[in-house]
Scaffold this motif. Sequence first.
Motif, PDB file in Angstrom:
ATOM      1  N   PRO A  89     -11.077   1.991   0.996  1.00  0.00           N
ATOM      2  CA  PRO A  89     -10.291   1.873   2.230  1.00  0.00           C
ATOM      3  C   PRO A  89     -10.590   2.987   3.236  1.00  0.00           C
ATOM      4  O   PRO A  89     -10.647   2.739   4.441  1.00  0.00           O
ATOM      5  N   ALA A  90     -10.794   4.217   2.739  1.00  0.00           N
ATOM      6  CA  ALA A  90     -11.115   5.328   3.642  1.00  0.00           C
ATOM      7  C   ALA A  90     -12.469   5.107   4.308  1.00  0.00           C
ATOM      8  O   ALA A  90     -12.649   5.416   5.497  1.00  0.00           O
ATOM      9  N   TYR A  91     -13.421   4.576   3.560  1.00  0.00           N
ATOM     10  CA  TYR A  91     -14.746   4.298   4.112  1.00  0.00           C
ATOM     11  C   TYR A  91     -14.653   3.238   5.211  1.00  0.00           C
ATOM     12  O   TYR A  91     -15.259   3.369   6.273  1.00  0.00           O
ATOM     13  N   ILE A  92     -13.865   2.187   4.950  1.00  0.00           N
ATOM     14  CA  ILE A  92     -13.681   1.140   5.948  1.00  0.00           C
ATOM     15  C   ILE A  92     -13.020   1.722   7.199  1.00  0.00           C
ATOM     16  O   ILE A  92     -13.422   1.439   8.336  1.00  0.00           O
ATOM     17  N   ALA A  93     -12.008   2.563   6.986  1.00  0.00           N
ATOM     18  CA  ALA A  93     -11.302   3.166   8.114  1.00  0.00           C
ATOM     19  C   ALA A  93     -12.244   3.981   8.979  1.00  0.00           C
ATOM     20  O   ALA A  93     -12.207   3.896  10.220  1.00  0.00           O
ATOM     21  N   GLU A 124     -10.705  -7.205  10.040  1.00  0.00           N
ATOM     22  CA  GLU A 124     -11.550  -8.368   9.749  1.00  0.00           C
ATOM     23  C   GLU A 124     -12.951  -8.184  10.318  1.00  0.00           C
ATOM     24  O   GLU A 124     -13.948  -8.542   9.680  1.00  0.00           O
ATOM     25  N   ASN A 125     -13.036  -7.632  11.513  1.00  0.00           N
ATOM     26  CA  ASN A 125     -14.361  -7.422  12.119  1.00  0.00           C
ATOM     27  C   ASN A 125     -15.196  -6.430  11.316  1.00  0.00           C
ATOM     28  O   ASN A 125     -16.399  -6.634  11.113  1.00  0.00           O
ATOM     29  N   VAL A 126     -14.567  -5.342  10.872  1.00  0.00           N
ATOM     30  CA  VAL A 126     -15.334  -4.338  10.142  1.00  0.00           C
ATOM     31  C   VAL A 126     -15.710  -4.844   8.749  1.00  0.00           C
ATOM     32  O   VAL A 126     -16.777  -4.510   8.230  1.00  0.00           O
ATOM     33  N   LYS A 127     -14.871  -5.657   8.148  1.00  0.00           N
ATOM     34  CA  LYS A 127     -15.245  -6.260   6.867  1.00  0.00           C
ATOM     35  C   LYS A 127     -16.483  -7.140   7.029  1.00  0.00           C
ATOM     36  O   LYS A 127     -17.406  -7.105   6.197  1.00  0.00           O
ATOM     37  N   ALA A 146     -11.158  -7.159  -0.424  1.00  0.00           N
ATOM     38  CA  ALA A 146      -9.837  -7.154  -1.053  1.00  0.00           C
ATOM     39  C   ALA A 146      -8.866  -6.178  -0.391  1.00  0.00           C
ATOM     40  O   ALA A 146      -7.658  -6.246  -0.634  1.00  0.00           O
ATOM     41  N   VAL A 147      -9.362  -5.266   0.426  1.00  0.00           N
ATOM     42  CA  VAL A 147      -8.502  -4.262   1.043  1.00  0.00           C
ATOM     43  C   VAL A 147      -7.598  -4.925   2.086  1.00  0.00           C
ATOM     44  O   VAL A 147      -8.066  -5.659   2.964  1.00  0.00           O
ATOM     45  N   THR A 148      -6.305  -4.655   1.991  1.00  0.00           N
ATOM     46  CA  THR A 148      -5.340  -5.238   2.930  1.00  0.00           C
ATOM     47  C   THR A 148      -5.058  -4.269   4.074  1.00  0.00           C
ATOM     48  O   THR A 148      -5.348  -3.074   3.993  1.00  0.00           O
ATOM     49  N   LEU A 149      -4.450  -4.800   5.128  1.00  0.00           N
ATOM     50  CA  LEU A 149      -4.123  -3.973   6.288  1.00  0.00           C
ATOM     51  C   LEU A 149      -3.105  -2.896   5.917  1.00  0.00           C
ATOM     52  O   LEU A 149      -3.240  -1.740   6.348  1.00  0.00           O
ATOM     53  N   ASP A 150      -2.110  -3.244   5.119  1.00  0.00           N
ATOM     54  CA  ASP A 150      -1.122  -2.247   4.705  1.00  0.00           C
ATOM     55  C   ASP A 150      -1.767  -1.143   3.882  1.00  0.00           C
ATOM     56  O   ASP A 150      -1.443   0.046   4.056  1.00  0.00           O
TER      57      ASP A 150
END
Length: 435
Positions: A277-281, A356-359, A402-406
């Motif tokens: 999640p941190a990487y996605i952020a 969604e865009n970054v995924k 699988a990472v959710t917005l929350d």
Amino acid sequence: MKRLLSTLVALVWLSLPAHAAVEVQTVETPGGIKAWLVEEHSIPFTALEIRFQGGTSLDRPGKRGEVGLMMATLEEGAGDMDAQAFAKARDSLAASFRFNASMDSVSVSARFLSENRDEAMTLLRTALMDPRFDQGAVDRVRSQVLSILRNAETDPGEIASDTFYKQAFGDHPYGNNDNGTPESVAGLTRDDMFLAKDRVMTRDRLYVSAVGDITAEELSALLDDLLGDLPEAGPQLPERVEPAFSGGITVVPFETPQSVVMFGQKGIKRDDPDFIPAYIANEVLGGHGESRLMEEVREKRGLTYGVGSYLVPFDHSELVMGQFSSGNEVVAEAIDVVKAEWKKFAEKGLTAEELENVKTYLTGAYPLRFDGNAPIARILVGMQMDGLSPDYIATRNELVNAVTLDEINAVIKRLYDPETLSFVVVGSPKNLVAD
């Protein structure tokens, strides 16, 4: 013949296309060496990646730069061959050897044709087990390192990097240029090279991968012969260090039209359950060309040609950091924008659309990394050192999706800290107040 060899070497980049499944085998040799293997027999070529944990952080007190100098000199002659004879032997086999040093590891990268495998590995073994470290070679490479250090003294980017890491890590090895200082490098001896090699190339910190035209049985025999006589254990690794960030701006005066800026705060460990999640952020904040930082600093305001941020999970510490360059007249404004975006990100996180865009971007870009034997071999060794399993290649995109917005916004609140975000500026900035 030479043209044929060049063609075969070039074709290796096509030997494992990006859409192909990467099937990883685990190999353990009779001598106890563990390795990962991807067999690909369509091209008679193999890439071998060998890495040892420790790297330049294992330089001894007063000997900063010894591991880097040793790795740069390792190929300058071995056995009964001087530097020229060794290079001639390597080139005659159409083989490639690269020896590199970084803060947390040293690496040996080899590429060789199947028909020359035995001869190429015999030559590499000689370099690893019987290096010469001739005084003339040590002096020649030392002069190159000293030239690099002299140039760094007038390079604003290098000055910014050295200042940033020194502030973050102090006297820890991470806080010192791993090329050393002019004084420490000048004092290194030929004996130091032998000692450095035996300190960093040990079996207890060994990671290996191979990709290409080689079977598990062939790789097993190759590795025991190549690496079986290495020392069993190395010295103690450095202690963990917490980066010392308290917020604020440091300015290093330097006459240049543009100021170089590095910024950062404490990061997240690679084995943290929230790392993905941190990487996605970070991708949303500053990781690629359509990130928030690029949008706000470059696209909307034209304050820089490029700005980015990235996660840096060292073995013994971790950072979130970034950098950019701006004209002296506008760098203060650019820093204010970065601060504002960092604060906004920490408080509000990202949106469902951004997630969604970054995924889509990350899952689409991931297979493109596997574009040849050598890149795959490097990825596999990195996975081993990060404690990942061989099936991570197949499951990584599932983990991202699988990472959710929350979940991701909770990680952002935990990780990003505007109060400790610190800046180092090298240049002649206007209207910028240093702390």
